[in-house]
Design a protein around this motif. Structure first.
Motif, mmCIF file in Angstrom:
data_model
loop_
_atom_site.group_PDB
_atom_site.id
_atom_site.type_symbol
_atom_site.label_atom_id
_atom_site.label_comp_id
_atom_site.label_asym_id
_atom_site.label_seq_id
_atom_site.Cartn_x
_atom_site.Cartn_y
_atom_site.Cartn_z
ATOM 1 N N TYR A 133 -16.188 4.794 -44.556
ATOM 2 C CA TYR A 133 -16.252 5.733 -45.669
ATOM 3 C C TYR A 133 -16.192 7.144 -45.099
ATOM 4 N N SER A 134 -15.237 7.942 -45.569
ATOM 5 C CA SER A 134 -15.118 9.333 -45.142
ATOM 6 C C SER A 134 -15.867 10.214 -46.116
ATOM 7 N N GLY A 135 -16.865 10.935 -45.616
ATOM 8 C CA GLY A 135 -17.584 11.869 -46.457
ATOM 9 C C GLY A 135 -16.769 13.096 -46.794
ATOM 10 N N ILE A 136 -15.661 13.297 -46.088
ATOM 11 C CA ILE A 136 -14.778 14.432 -46.364
ATOM 12 C C ILE A 136 -13.759 14.062 -47.438
ATOM 13 N N ASP A 137 -13.109 12.890 -47.273
ATOM 14 C CA ASP A 137 -12.154 12.433 -48.285
ATOM 15 C C ASP A 137 -12.839 11.752 -49.461
ATOM 16 N N ARG A 138 -14.100 11.346 -49.250
ATOM 17 C CA ARG A 138 -14.897 10.679 -50.277
ATOM 18 C C ARG A 138 -14.243 9.378 -50.741
ATOM 19 N N LYS A 139 -13.890 8.562 -49.766
ATOM 20 C CA LYS A 139 -13.338 7.242 -50.072
ATOM 21 C C LYS A 139 -13.547 6.338 -48.871
ATOM 22 N N ALA A 140 -13.554 5.043 -49.132
ATOM 23 C CA ALA A 140 -13.656 4.039 -48.078
ATOM 24 C C ALA A 140 -12.282 3.434 -47.834
ATOM 25 N N ALA A 141 -12.009 3.093 -46.575
ATOM 26 C CA ALA A 141 -10.704 2.537 -46.226
ATOM 27 C C ALA A 141 -10.862 1.543 -45.083
ATOM 28 N N LEU A 142 -9.929 0.610 -45.002
ATOM 29 C CA LEU A 142 -9.887 -0.284 -43.854
ATOM 30 C C LEU A 142 -9.511 0.535 -42.633
ATOM 31 N N ASP A 143 -10.300 0.426 -41.588
ATOM 32 C CA ASP A 143 -10.113 1.224 -40.379
ATOM 33 C C ASP A 143 -9.558 0.316 -39.282
ATOM 34 N N HIS A 144 -10.136 0.352 -38.082
ATOM 35 C CA HIS A 144 -9.644 -0.450 -36.969
ATOM 36 C C HIS A 144 -9.890 -1.944 -37.206
ATOM 37 N N VAL A 145 -8.905 -2.749 -36.801
ATOM 38 C CA VAL A 145 -9.042 -4.205 -36.821
ATOM 39 C C VAL A 145 -8.496 -4.754 -35.507
ATOM 40 N N ASP A 146 -9.331 -5.480 -34.784
ATOM 41 C CA ASP A 146 -8.920 -6.158 -33.550
ATOM 42 C C ASP A 146 -9.638 -7.505 -33.503
ATOM 43 N N ILE A 147 -8.930 -8.563 -33.847
ATOM 44 C CA ILE A 147 -9.480 -9.923 -33.843
ATOM 45 C C ILE A 147 -8.822 -10.675 -32.691
ATOM 46 N N ARG A 148 -9.639 -11.314 -31.852
ATOM 47 C CA ARG A 148 -9.131 -11.911 -30.617
ATOM 48 C C ARG A 148 -9.528 -13.371 -30.481
ATOM 49 N N ALA A 149 -8.664 -14.090 -29.772
ATOM 50 C CA ALA A 149 -8.989 -15.420 -29.263
ATOM 51 C C ALA A 149 -8.710 -15.388 -27.771
ATOM 52 N N ALA A 150 -9.684 -15.801 -26.967
ATOM 53 C CA ALA A 150 -9.528 -15.709 -25.510
ATOM 54 C C ALA A 150 -10.275 -16.849 -24.838
ATOM 55 N N GLY A 151 -9.807 -17.189 -23.647
ATOM 56 C CA GLY A 151 -10.458 -18.236 -22.878
ATOM 57 C C GLY A 151 -10.031 -18.200 -21.429
ATOM 58 N N GLU A 152 -10.752 -18.927 -20.593
ATOM 59 C CA GLU A 152 -10.466 -18.994 -19.163
ATOM 60 C C GLU A 152 -9.502 -20.137 -18.884
ATOM 61 N N ALA A 153 -8.618 -19.928 -17.889
ATOM 62 C CA ALA A 153 -7.632 -20.943 -17.528
ATOM 63 C C ALA A 153 -7.353 -20.855 -16.037
ATOM 64 N N SER A 154 -6.771 -21.929 -15.504
ATOM 65 C CA SER A 154 -6.322 -21.953 -14.110
ATOM 66 C C SER A 154 -4.813 -22.044 -14.097
ATOM 67 N N LEU A 155 -4.190 -21.150 -13.352
ATOM 68 C CA LEU A 155 -2.740 -21.151 -13.199
ATOM 69 C C LEU A 155 -2.447 -21.415 -11.724
ATOM 70 N N GLY A 156 -2.323 -22.695 -11.377
ATOM 71 C CA GLY A 156 -2.175 -23.052 -9.976
ATOM 72 C C GLY A 156 -3.445 -22.699 -9.228
ATOM 73 N N SER A 157 -3.311 -21.877 -8.217
ATOM 74 C CA SER A 157 -4.469 -21.454 -7.431
ATOM 75 C C SER A 157 -5.109 -20.182 -7.982
ATOM 76 N N HIS A 158 -4.636 -19.717 -9.137
ATOM 77 C CA HIS A 158 -5.111 -18.461 -9.704
ATOM 78 C C HIS A 158 -5.992 -18.719 -10.919
ATOM 79 N N SER A 159 -7.011 -17.883 -11.069
ATOM 80 C CA SER A 159 -7.836 -17.913 -12.273
ATOM 81 C C SER A 159 -7.350 -16.832 -13.230
#
Length: 452
Positions: A133-159
């Motif tokens: 909510y912006s007190g200057i514009d006097r309205k609420a808006a959708l702001d930043h969105v960052d939704i993630r899926a992550a996990g650990e894996a092995s790629l050959g000899s590399h993590s």
């Protein structure tokens, strides 16, 4: 110290006291910051100076890991809030007022109230999503969105840590504090003039696009990311208050805009550094138009260094350079530019020092320059986009450490920031043809920033 600046510093205390009352009223709910509650760590573990968004190496890895690291406890709701109270004074008042319902100078505002869904949503899924909510514009808006899926894996000899990010602003998902979404200054006034030109990568698409990127962090060193962004329909953007004027034709991203990132990050425990490359290629055209488009090709390089030592004295350096090539077929065809091809260069560099996770000082240099076009940059006298200057900030973060009063409920940063311009929108003097000079936009900005 000049008499004018002395008078402004004398009045800032009274203004900030009024702002503090507003901010504390807004944070009366006394909720717990969700990431700290989830991990069991103090805010200083993730953030330099005990307050966001400048990340420590632990914070970098927490973000890459999808916001899912936790202390194993159950039933922790991923909700947080934020309030930012501000006071703004410019070198010379702004004719007509700094914004609707505000005077031409020396304005106090409750600038932001935000609600976050921030934290672990599942075993491998996490979120940083914000409604503001912006007190200057006097309205609420959708702001930043960052939704993630992550996990650990092995790629050959590399993590590796492998992940996917769904977000609405290129560079929002980046884990380093060098690219536009998260670089210093982390708080700026919405009631002060700002340079008119910036690369598209610097906020030109924020909140009006939706993108998906996949990334890999290999052997705790190499970081690579690739994805694309698409435009969002105008009607939906109106409903979430991202677009305020439905009659404004605006410009919409056409097709898919590729985004890529390549970097190297090394955590040596006592210090850490990163280097990287970034790119965005996008075409823009008017909403509802199938005609010609403007083509923007952005390429950037960046680097950072942190000295952590025993966490008592912490130093950080960061910088970036972004070059943009513009092919303005649509704008030229409609008479909005004298040239079809222009370039824009943006430099940013900052240095910071924090003592005892509490006291901080940061200095930043910025420079924007580009090719002349009297029509495209018609709001200034010279037809050039050039702006440059410095920002100096001192801040105090009394709460946010494990031993702090009210931990982990109380999280507050107070700061005083001064920005001075060498050039503004093309010139040092009379840049807009009405007698206004670059120094008239010099800004003294006080803020109280709470997270709860």
């Amino acid at each position: 110290m000049t008499p004018a600046l002395s008078r402004r510093l004398g009045s800032v205390t009274r203004q900030l006291l009024a702002t503090l009352v507003l901010a504390l009223l807004a944070s009366a709910a006394q909720a717990v910051p969700s990431y700290s509650r989830q991990t069991g760590q103090e805010c200083a573990s993730c953030h330099m100076g005990s307050f966001g968004p400048q990340l420590t190496p632990y914070g970098v890895k927490f973000k890459i890991g999808g916001y899912t690291d936790s202390d194993g406890g159950d039933g922790k709701i991923p909700l947080s809030g934020m309030a930012v109270g501000t006071w703004t004074s410019t070198g010379k008042g702004q004719p007509g007022g700094a914004a609707p319902r505000y005077g031409d100078n020396n304005n106090t505002a409750l600038q932001e109230l935000s609600l976050f869904i921030a934290g672990k949503l599942g075993e491998h899924v996490g979120s940083f999503s914000q409604i503001t909510y912006s007190g200057i514009d006097r309205k609420a808006a959708l702001d930043h969105v960052d939704i993630r899926a992550a996990g650990e894996a092995s790629l050959g000899s590399h993590s590796a840590t492998l992940g996917v990010s769904l977000n609405n602003n290129p560079t929002l998902q980046d884990p380093f504090n060098t690219l536009p979404a998260w670089r210093f200054p982390y708080s700026t006034s919405d009631l002060a003039p700002a340079p008119g030109a910036a690369p598209l990568l610097d906020g030109g698409l924020e909140h009006t696009v939706l993108g998906a990127t996949g990334y890999a962090y290999l052997d705790n060193g190499l970081y690579a990311e690739l994805g694309g962004y698409g435009g969002i329909g105008k009607r939906f953007l109106e409903r979430i208050n991202v677009i305020s004027d439905p009659l404004d034709p605006g410009q919409q991203l056409k097709g898919i805009a590729p985004y890529w990132r390549l970097g190297y990050f090394k955590d040596n425990k006592r210090d850490a550094f990163s280097v990287g490359l970034v790119g965005l290629n996008a075409k823009l055209g008017n909403y509802g138009s199938g005609g010609p488009t403007d083509h923007y090709n952005d390429f950037g390089v960046d680097a950072s260094y942190q000295y952590l030592g025993n966490r008592q004295h912490v130093f950080a350096l960061g910088g970036s350079y972004i070059r943009e090539r513009q092919t303005l077929n649509a704008t030229f065809g409609s008479g909005g530019a004298d040239n079809t091809r222009l370039t824009l260069d943006q430099w940013n560099a900052s240095a910071s020092y924090h003592y005892a996770k509490t006291y901080g000082v940061t200095l930043r240099y910025f420079n924007i320059s580009g090719a002349r076009d009297n029509t495209f940059y018609g709001d200034n006298r010279t037809g050039k986009p050039d702006s440059s200057g410095w920002t100096l900030q001192g801040d105090w973060t009394p709460f946010g450490k494990e031993s702090s009063w009210g931990a982990p409920w109380a999280n507050v940063r107070m700061g005083l920031q001064y920005t001075w311009y060498n050039r503004f929108n093309g010139a040092k003097d009379n840049y807009d043809g009405t007698g206004r000079n670059a120094k008239d936009n010099n800004t003294l900005y006080g803020f109280i920033w709470t997270a709860f």
